[in-house]
Design an enzyme around this catalytic site. Structure first.
Site, short mmCIF file in Angstrom:
data_model
loop_
_atom_site.label_atom_id
_atom_site.label_comp_id
_atom_site.label_asym_id
_atom_site.label_seq_id
_atom_site.Cartn_x
_atom_site.Cartn_y
_atom_site.Cartn_z
CG ASP A 271 -7.24 -0.29 -1.65
OD1 ASP A 271 -7.19 0.04 -2.85
OD2 ASP A 271 -7.52 0.49 -0.73
CB ILE B 39 0.37 6.33 2.27
CG1 ILE B 39 1.81 6.58 2.76
CG2 ILE B 39 -0.35 5.32 3.16
CD1 ILE B 39 1.89 7.43 4.01
CB CYS B 40 -2.92 2.96 -1.17
SG CYS B 40 -4.60 2.55 -1.64
CG LEU B 41 -4.78 5.23 5.27
CD1 LEU B 41 -4.96 3.75 5.62
CD2 LEU B 41 -3.84 5.89 6.26
CG ASN C 13 -1.70 -1.31 1.31
OD1 ASN C 13 -1.44 -2.09 2.22
ND2 ASN C 13 -2.60 -1.58 0.39
#
Length: 149
Positions: free
Chosen positions: A118, A85-87, A78
């Site tokens: 994700d 950052i994938c959040l 992620n």
């Protein structure tokens, strides 16, 4: 230019009562810019690592999320090569009710539970899905190589 009261209050709380394993220190010349350190959580592939991040509060904060990225290289599905950052709370799930502290705790939690479904780093996510043990070993090697003093 005066800082909004909210940023001052959040900064004071971060300094006076830091979350375990997290430190966020504002720059003297720009109090919207923070040097962040997150310790790799116990029982995670990142345990023992010390990760440097940068956090910036945009002009429209808290209506818009802070900009955060890893400065330390990390092998995580992620987090991409540029440290982005994938959040969800840094994107479409942001709410002005959230704070810098909440964001940093969420990033710390992401280190404990990578989500290859994700991904931001597709190659890492693929590796995680195909051979999780090997991906975890790689993450541990990168942590030793890039995130320990």
């Amino acid at each position: 230019m005066a800082l909004p009261k909210r940023i001052i209050k959040e900064t004071e709380r971060l300094l006076a009562d830091p979350a375990p394993g997290i430190s966020a220190i504002p720059h003297e010349d720009n109090l919207r810019y923070f040097d962040v350190i997150i310790e790799g959580p116990n029982q995670s592939p990142f345990e023992g690592g010390v990760f440097k991040l940068e956090l910036f509060l945009p002009e429209d904060y808290p209506m818009a999320p802070p900009k955060v990225r890893f400065m330390t290289k990390i092998y995580h599905p992620n987090i991409d090569k540029l440290g982005r950052i994938c959040l969800d709370i840094l994107k479409d799930k942001w709410s002005p009710a959230l704070q810098i502290r909440t964001v940093l705790l969420s990033i710390q939690a992401l280190l404990s539970s990578p989500n290859p479904d994700d991904p931001l780093a597709n190659d890492v996510a693929q590796h995680w899905k195909e051979n999780e043990n090997n991906a975890i070993q790689t993450a541990q090697e990168w942590t030793r190589k890039y995130a320990t003093a």
